[in-house]
Scaffold this active site. Structure first.
Site, PDB file in Angstrom:
ATOM      1  N   ASP A 142     -24.017   4.440  -9.469  1.00  0.00           N
ATOM      2  CA  ASP A 142     -25.124   3.475  -9.541  1.00  0.00           C
ATOM      3  C   ASP A 142     -24.995   2.562 -10.759  1.00  0.00           C
ATOM      4  O   ASP A 142     -25.975   2.246 -11.431  1.00  0.00           O
ATOM      5  CB  ASP A 142     -26.481   4.209  -9.542  1.00  0.00           C
ATOM      6  N   HIS A 155     -30.321  -0.182  -5.770  1.00  0.00           N
ATOM      7  CA  HIS A 155     -30.229   1.248  -6.088  1.00  0.00           C
ATOM      8  C   HIS A 155     -28.803   1.650  -6.489  1.00  0.00           C
ATOM      9  O   HIS A 155     -28.610   2.747  -7.019  1.00  0.00           O
ATOM     10  CB  HIS A 155     -30.761   2.143  -4.946  1.00  0.00           C
ATOM     11  N   ASP A 244     -28.541  13.014  -2.977  1.00  0.00           N
ATOM     12  CA  ASP A 244     -27.243  12.874  -2.300  1.00  0.00           C
ATOM     13  C   ASP A 244     -26.094  13.437  -3.139  1.00  0.00           C
ATOM     14  O   ASP A 244     -24.945  13.484  -2.683  1.00  0.00           O
ATOM     15  CB  ASP A 244     -26.981  11.438  -1.825  1.00  0.00           C
TER      16      ASP A 244
END
Ligand SMILES: NC(=[NH2+])NCCC[C@H](N)C(=O)O
Ligand SMILES: [Mn+2]
Ligand SMILES: [Mn+2]
Length: 318
Positions: A142, A155, A244
């Protein structure tokens, strides 16, 4: 065998009584898939507030953020950035909420929503604790900049904004580039874009990918990660956990699943070990999307989101 008093060390940065403030963030503007805005509602409905109370915390929760009031009617892309004004406004509001909770001596538990929200939560943490370090648990780094992003989804970029990488975007001028490259460590990475790999190398950012987890085991990895960002275990820790990071067999209901992830125990071990430092001052549980996959998978993912939060707040196996 417990060598030190966890009760004592766990309150190093918190006044009595131990208080968690739940910051529910029904937000999906940092990515394109529907449903991730329902994550916080599902986690609360599954009983997370009461579960945390049972661990001996006072729990404050007065409803989810009402982001409907924040509108960015005219929000065309800025360069590749999708929903830029909306993401910025929402994250600014979250930053203020998180910062206020920390000032009140409460530990903010932010429930996402997509991971762009961490731009807000970590900004709020750094307002109160400029010396804080970040443990970022994720399949992804990210850390795309507005220039390197392929998707335009914010994101995939919060860390770049927090570190001040990439071009200045006036709409995000409230995000102060205060996160230094030596104060963040990653665990669980396995799906980086080429530009992100370059950024990690150039900035010498410490990262433990799944390769390192396989090589050293999660116990050594967490120890090495904490030694890097918090060698004397005296700095406040912000734990930002993207579900995740877990293998899709463990947390299937998330927008960007990647195979080869953390096991159930590895994920919980990270949370337990961070709690044991006594330095946790803010926690994010992000990217639970209760509209992806079948009912069983959805319930499994919600339950895992709750149990990760409990582990980070002191739940033990014995
Ligand atoms: N918080 C997340 N799930 N991020 C996924 C990011 C995926 C990809 N690297 C992107 O920039 O779009
Ligand atoms: Mn991710
Ligand atoms: Mn993420």
């Amino acid at each position: 065998m417990v060598p030190t008093s966890q009760e004592c060390s766990s309150s190093r940065f918190l006044p009595d009584p131990k208080t968690v403030a739940i910051v529910g963030c029904p937000f999906r503007g940092g990515q394109r898939k529907l449903g991730v805005d329902k994550g916080p509602i599902a986690l609360v409905e599954a009983g997370l507030p009461d579960q945390i109370k049972e661990l001996g915390w006072k729990v404050k929760f007065d409803g989810h953020h009402q982001f409907e009031e924040i509108s960015a009617e005219n929000d065309p892309p800025i360069g590749k950035l999708l929903n830029p004004r909306l993401v910025s406004k929402v994250c600014k509001a979250v930053s203020e909420t998180v910062g206020d909770h920390i000032k009140n001596g409460e530990l903010p538990l932010t429930l996402g929503g997509d991971h762009s929200l961490a731009m807000g939560t970590i900004s709020g943490t750094l307002d109160r604790y400029p010396e804080a370090c970040v443990v970022w648990v994720d399949a992804h780094a990210d850390i795309n900049t507005p220039e390197t992003t392929g998707s335009g989804n914010i994101h995939g970029m919060p860390v770049a904004f927090l570190m001040g990488l990439g071009p200045t975007i006036p709409e995000f001028s409230w995000v102060k580039p205060r996160l230094s490259s030596s104060r963040i460590v990653y665990i669980g990475l396995r799906d980086l874009d080429a530009g992100e790999k370059r950024i990690l190398k150039e900035n010498k950012i410490k990262a433990f990918s799944m390769h390192e987890v396989d090589r050293w085991g999660i116990g050594r990895v967490v120890e090495m990660a904490l030694d890097h960002v918090n060698p004397d275990r005296d700095r406040p820790i912000h734990l930002s956990f993207d579900v995740d990071a877990l293998d899709p067999s463990v947390a299937p209901s998330t927008g960007t699943p990647v195979r080869g992830g953390l096991t159930f125990r590895e994920g919980h071990y990270i949370c337990e070990a961070v709690y044991e430092t006594g330095c946790l001052i803010a926690l994010d549980i992000m990217e639970v999307n209760p509209s992806l996959a079948d009912t069983a998978s959805i319930n499994q993912t919600i339950a895992v989101g709750c149990s990760l939060a409990r582990s980070a707040l002191g739940e033990t196996l014995l």
